[in-house]
Design a protein around this motif. Structure first.
Motif, PDB file in Angstrom:
ATOM      1  N   ALA A 359       0.898  -0.821   0.555  1.00  0.00           N
ATOM      2  CA  ALA A 359      -0.012  -0.185  -0.111  1.00  0.00           C
ATOM      3  C   ALA A 359       0.857   1.284  -0.059  1.00  0.00           C
ATOM      4  CB  ALA A 359      -0.253  -0.277   1.116  1.00  0.00           C
ATOM      5  N   GLY A 360       0.314   2.452  -0.084  1.00  0.00           N
ATOM      6  CA  GLY A 360       0.545   3.162  -0.077  1.00  0.00           C
ATOM      7  C   GLY A 360       1.649   3.930  -1.388  1.00  0.00           C
ATOM      8  N   VAL A 361       2.428   5.216  -1.449  1.00  0.00           N
ATOM      9  CA  VAL A 361       2.389   5.560  -2.366  1.00  0.00           C
ATOM     10  C   VAL A 361       3.434   4.691  -4.040  1.00  0.00           C
ATOM     11  CG1 VAL A 361       4.367   7.705  -4.139  1.00  0.00           C
ATOM     12  CG2 VAL A 361       2.964   7.992  -1.268  1.00  0.00           C
ATOM     13  N   GLY A 362       2.471   4.920  -4.611  1.00  0.00           N
ATOM     14  CA  GLY A 362       3.371   3.870  -6.590  1.00  0.00           C
ATOM     15  C   GLY A 362       2.595   3.068  -6.594  1.00  0.00           C
ATOM     16  N   LEU A 363       1.479   2.653  -5.510  1.00  0.00           N
ATOM     17  CA  LEU A 363       0.549   1.606  -6.550  1.00  0.00           C
ATOM     18  C   LEU A 363      -0.014   1.865  -7.808  1.00  0.00           C
ATOM     19  CD1 LEU A 363      -1.840  -0.470  -3.741  1.00  0.00           C
ATOM     20  CD2 LEU A 363       0.516  -1.005  -3.875  1.00  0.00           C
ATOM     21  N   ALA A 364      -0.016   1.505  -8.880  1.00  0.00           N
ATOM     22  CA  ALA A 364      -0.566   1.606  -9.971  1.00  0.00           C
ATOM     23  C   ALA A 364      -1.800   1.826  -9.792  1.00  0.00           C
ATOM     24  CB  ALA A 364      -0.221   0.497 -11.006  1.00  0.00           C
ATOM     25  N   ASP A 365      -2.726   2.035 -11.202  1.00  0.00           N
ATOM     26  CA  ASP A 365      -3.633   3.177 -11.111  1.00  0.00           C
ATOM     27  C   ASP A 365      -4.500   1.556 -11.865  1.00  0.00           C
ATOM     28  OD1 ASP A 365      -3.590   5.321 -10.635  1.00  0.00           O
ATOM     29  OD2 ASP A 365      -3.724   6.103 -12.862  1.00  0.00           O
ATOM     30  N   GLY A 366      -4.181   0.582 -12.366  1.00  0.00           N
ATOM     31  CA  GLY A 366      -4.510  -0.921 -11.818  1.00  0.00           C
ATOM     32  C   GLY A 366      -4.346  -1.393 -13.515  1.00  0.00           C
ATOM     33  N   TYR A 367      -5.258  -2.202 -13.892  1.00  0.00           N
ATOM     34  CA  TYR A 367      -5.302  -2.936 -15.287  1.00  0.00           C
ATOM     35  C   TYR A 367      -5.662  -2.042 -16.402  1.00  0.00           C
ATOM     36  CZ  TYR A 367      -2.873  -6.466 -12.075  1.00  0.00           C
ATOM     37  OH  TYR A 367      -2.010  -7.358 -11.843  1.00  0.00           O
ATOM     38  N   ALA A 368      -5.322  -1.238 -17.639  1.00  0.00           N
ATOM     39  CA  ALA A 368      -5.557  -0.392 -17.858  1.00  0.00           C
ATOM     40  C   ALA A 368      -7.296  -2.408 -18.853  1.00  0.00           C
ATOM     41  CB  ALA A 368      -5.431   0.005 -19.140  1.00  0.00           C
ATOM     42  N   GLY A 369      -8.467  -0.938 -18.962  1.00  0.00           N
ATOM     43  CA  GLY A 369      -9.340  -1.654 -19.682  1.00  0.00           C
ATOM     44  C   GLY A 369     -10.082  -2.946 -18.879  1.00  0.00           C
ATOM     45  N   LEU A 370      -9.476  -3.261 -18.204  1.00  0.00           N
ATOM     46  CA  LEU A 370      -9.401  -4.888 -16.962  1.00  0.00           C
ATOM     47  C   LEU A 370     -10.051  -4.458 -15.868  1.00  0.00           C
ATOM     48  CD1 LEU A 370      -6.595  -6.472 -18.167  1.00  0.00           C
ATOM     49  CD2 LEU A 370      -8.837  -6.943 -19.768  1.00  0.00           C
ATOM     50  N   PRO A 371     -11.153  -3.850 -16.390  1.00  0.00           N
ATOM     51  CA  PRO A 371     -12.139  -3.690 -14.416  1.00  0.00           C
ATOM     52  C   PRO A 371     -12.350  -4.465 -13.240  1.00  0.00           C
ATOM     53  CG  PRO A 371     -13.695  -3.578 -16.818  1.00  0.00           C
ATOM     54  CD  PRO A 371     -12.308  -3.916 -16.863  1.00  0.00           C
ATOM     55  N   ASP A 372     -12.212  -6.040 -14.086  1.00  0.00           N
ATOM     56  CA  ASP A 372     -12.758  -7.026 -12.620  1.00  0.00           C
ATOM     57  C   ASP A 372     -11.329  -7.686 -11.969  1.00  0.00           C
ATOM     58  OD1 ASP A 372     -15.662  -7.145 -13.503  1.00  0.00           O
ATOM     59  OD2 ASP A 372     -15.486  -8.625 -14.590  1.00  0.00           O
ATOM     60  N   ARG A 373     -10.478  -7.193 -13.611  1.00  0.00           N
ATOM     61  CA  ARG A 373      -9.227  -7.997 -12.758  1.00  0.00           C
ATOM     62  C   ARG A 373      -8.443  -6.313 -12.045  1.00  0.00           C
ATOM     63  NH1 ARG A 373      -4.704 -11.452 -15.807  1.00  0.00           N
ATOM     64  NH2 ARG A 373      -4.866 -12.123 -13.449  1.00  0.00           N
ATOM     65  N   THR A 374      -8.230  -5.410 -11.562  1.00  0.00           N
ATOM     66  CA  THR A 374      -8.191  -4.281 -11.216  1.00  0.00           C
ATOM     67  C   THR A 374      -8.161  -4.635  -9.961  1.00  0.00           C
ATOM     68  OG1 THR A 374      -7.889  -3.307 -12.924  1.00  0.00           O
ATOM     69  CG2 THR A 374      -8.021  -1.695 -10.959  1.00  0.00           C
ATOM     70  N   ALA A 375     -10.178  -4.494  -9.548  1.00  0.00           N
ATOM     71  CA  ALA A 375     -10.719  -4.982  -8.511  1.00  0.00           C
ATOM     72  C   ALA A 375     -10.221  -5.544  -7.535  1.00  0.00           C
ATOM     73  CB  ALA A 375     -11.877  -4.687  -8.376  1.00  0.00           C
ATOM     74  N   HIS A 376      -9.805  -6.672  -8.869  1.00  0.00           N
ATOM     75  CA  HIS A 376      -9.679  -7.936  -7.517  1.00  0.00           C
ATOM     76  C   HIS A 376      -8.325  -8.076  -6.911  1.00  0.00           C
ATOM     77  CE1 HIS A 376      -8.224 -12.551  -6.636  1.00  0.00           C
ATOM     78  NE2 HIS A 376      -7.207 -11.889  -6.971  1.00  0.00           N
ATOM     79  N   ALA A 377      -6.996  -7.105  -7.923  1.00  0.00           N
ATOM     80  CA  ALA A 377      -5.568  -7.362  -7.328  1.00  0.00           C
ATOM     81  C   ALA A 377      -5.568  -6.135  -7.136  1.00  0.00           C
ATOM     82  CB  ALA A 377      -4.335  -7.460  -9.046  1.00  0.00           C
ATOM     83  N   PHE A 378      -6.348  -4.654  -6.708  1.00  0.00           N
ATOM     84  CA  PHE A 378      -6.288  -4.341  -5.571  1.00  0.00           C
ATOM     85  C   PHE A 378      -6.977  -3.743  -4.848  1.00  0.00           C
ATOM     86  CE2 PHE A 378      -3.947  -3.439  -9.759  1.00  0.00           C
ATOM     87  CZ  PHE A 378      -2.464  -2.121  -8.922  1.00  0.00           C
TER      88      PHE A 378
END
Length: 609
Positions: A359-378
């Motif tokens: 956590a903290g500074v530097g986390l990616a915004d997520g995976y472009a175009g992959l909202p479900d995978r982003t929600a799971h990973a972040f």
């Protein structure tokens, strides 16, 4: 309780200096352009580029990128250039235009590059014909050269601070079979570069090697660490980039002071004196201090850890000693928090193993175009009574009494071979795309003291050969993801859910040695024996050095004989430079035999010099 917020006093600090702002590294680079415009910024082959000249190149790129912008959101620009000063100028120019950079590795096969192109809106390439892998419906522009005899100064309309939020989109191996586009913001990148510059005490006197492939996040820390502090970025070319005597000679000749390598790369370096080298940063895979006692005894060796999704590195052990067994991952860098959690997403007691969350500074915004995978990973978790957005690394770790983390394996199937993180599912999906392959399982298997990527494939009809499957995979995957070993079977053991049983398949590591199949049930393989092959003595020697075995017949397989992707690159560089050839890595990976080399050598009459 095993949580560790980063403290400013946890790591050694250097003197105060000008560095990146919280928003972008561009302002720090612009500051160096103003203060050190005539100083050397990039050295590559015979080219010496000053800070002023580099900034001017970036301005030209910003102009063509801005002209190509069509509105409707942040422009994503692929960098279709080889490593060097123009690559660096292109990166800075994309940011000056307020766009996001999409670095790619031009050594990857065209099919994979075509897949990555989906993350971009524009390509900047060297010139001439547009690369065949670039989609026809996406625009491309040529890298703008300066007019002969005219070198304009930096243009004010192109910013010295990034106009967009996103710095880069980098692609990592994906468990669905497709690479995951990781979106890294400028703010986290700037913060991380500042932390590294202080931690490693980087100064304008440092000469930093750029050894990482253009598609991985380490290339950002190598490049920006030099340019934001006023140092010199040194970029090797050709065989100099391959760990071995060529790279060591280049490091010495360039008087490199800071270099970053994976332990696999470091193990391939001859143990020679490098008097100017003060810092070796190891990362990407487990570090065994006993194996690298030579380097630890002569240089500062740091161990760095961090996934792309958290921007380059989140933990550093700045001074590894021979007594560190095992080598720790270190403590979090300033701005980073880590949590070791149980299966209920709650902290485990100190000293116990847990799933590492960042956590903290530097986390990616997520995976472009992959909202479900982003929600799971972040996800946002409630930890110790507060809501925290975290990244699930998939790594297990435990905390030593001194607060440093120690790596303890994976909670999933992700592999780390030679410093490259691979999702086995990506390799398996590529195999299943070939008609005739009905099931596949990729895993790591031991081979002569190291692990190699191995693919077990079910080919019920027996019509698919190992050579055909390897050629298919080489056309879809980067060379590091093409298995060193391929085993063909009429079928694979399955779980009760109908999926390949990885545990049972692991017993098939040596076909014929286990109970999984009778000898007459094994699918026919490609020809095991072939006629002897005529190769120059030097090429035979290089093959033996790379594999530990003779190139006995026309069909001897380089990878099955003990070679790996690193040794493959070294072999091809030697042959290409000595005989004046241009054998592509993807072509040899698809046909890794002496017969292929003999045909290539027959195309030239040049003798080794």
């Amino acid at each position: 309780m095993s949580t560790s917020p980063a403290a400013e006093d946890d790591l050694p600090r250097a003197e105060t200096r000008t560095g990146p702002t919280a928003g972008s590294v561009l302002s720090a680079v612009a500051g160096q352009v103003e203060a050190r415009g005539h100083a050397c910024a990039v050295r590559s082959a015979d080219e010496r580029v000053t800070y002023g000249e580099l900034w001017e190149r970036a301005g030209r790129v910003a102009a063509v990128v801005s002209a190509a912008a069509r509105g409707g959101g942040e422009l994503r620009v692929a960098i279709g250039l080889a490593p060097g000063a123009d690559w660096v100028g292109c990166l800075l120019g994309i940011w000056r235009a307020g766009a996001a950079a999409v670095p790619v590795n031009l050594d990857h096969p065209p099919a994979r590059l075509r897949l990555l192109a989906g993350s971009a809106d524009l390509l900047v390439h060297r010139g001439g014909a547009i690369p065949s892998w670039w989609p026809e419906d996406i625009p491309a522009v040529t890298f703008p050269e300066a007019e002969a005899g005219h070198l304009p100064g930096p243009r004010a309309e192109y910013a010295s601070t990034a106009g967009g939020r996103t710095a880069c989109i980098l692609h990592t191996s994906g468990s669905t079979g497709a690479p995951k586009p990781v979106v890294l913001p400028h703010s986290g990148l700037a913060h991380r570069i500042t932390a590294f510059a202080d931690l490693y005490r980087i100064t304008a006197k440092d000469r930093i090697a750029q050894l990482a492939a253009a598609s991985v996040d380490v290339v950002l820390w190598e490049t920006l660490l030099a340019l934001t502090i006023g140092g010199t970025l040194c970029v090797p070319q050709g065989r100099q980039r391959v760990p071995g005597i060529g790279l060591v000679r280049w490091l010495a000749a360039e008087q490199v002071t800071v270099a970053t390598l994976t332990p696999t790369m470091l193990a391939a370096l001859p143990e020679v004196t490098l008097p100017d080298l003060r810092l070796l940063v190891a990362g990407g895979e487990a570090l065994d201090p006993a194996r690298f006692a030579y380097w630890i005894g002569r240089h500062q060796v740091a161990n760095a850890y961090g996934p792309t999704e958290a921007t380059i590195a989140t933990h550093v052990a700045p001074h590894i000693t021979a007594d560190d067994q095992p080598a720790p991952l270190g403590r979090p860098v300033p701005g980073v928090e880590d949590f070791l959690l149980d299966e209920h997403d709650q902290p485990v007691p100190d000293g116990q193993r847990g799933h590492l969350h960042l956590a903290g500074v530097g986390l990616a915004d997520g995976y472009a175009g992959l909202p479900d995978r982003t929600a799971h990973a972040f996800p946002t978790l409630t930890i110790s009574g507060r809501a925290v957005r975290v990244y699930r690394t998939g790594d297990r770790a435990w905390r030593r009494p001194d607060g440093q983390l120690v790596y303890a394996g994976r909670i999933d199937r992700q592999l780390n071979l030679g410093g490259v993180r691979l999702e086995p599912e990506e390799v398996e999906a590529a195999a299943l795309a070939l008609d005739g392959v009905t099931a596949a399982a990729a895993l790591a298997e031991p081979a002569e003291g190291r692990d190699v990527l191995t693919l077990h494939a079910a080919v019920p009809g027996g019509q698919i050969t190992e050579a055909a499957l390897r050629a298919h995979l080489a056309g879809l995957l980067p060379s590091t993801a093409v298995p060193a070993r391929i085993h063909l079977h009429p079928s694979l053991p399955l779980t009760g859910y109908g999926k390949p049983d990885v545990q049972a398949i692991a017993a098939l590591a040596f076909p014929g040695a286990g109970p999984a199949a009778e000898p007459d049930e094994i699918a026919p393989a490609a020809a095991v024996d072939g006629p002897p092959v005529e190769l120059p003595d030097t090429v035979r020697m290089w093959w033996r050095q790379a594999t530990g075995a003779e190139p006995a017949t026309t069909t001897t397989d380089f990878f099955s004989s003990g070679g790996d992707s690193l040794a493959c690159v070294e072999l091809l560089h030697r042959i290409n430079e000595t005989f004046g050839l241009e054998i592509l890595l993807t072509h040899f990976t698809a046909q890794p035999t002496p017969a292929f080399l003999a045909r290539a050598l027959a195309s030239t009459a040049r003798e080794p010099s």
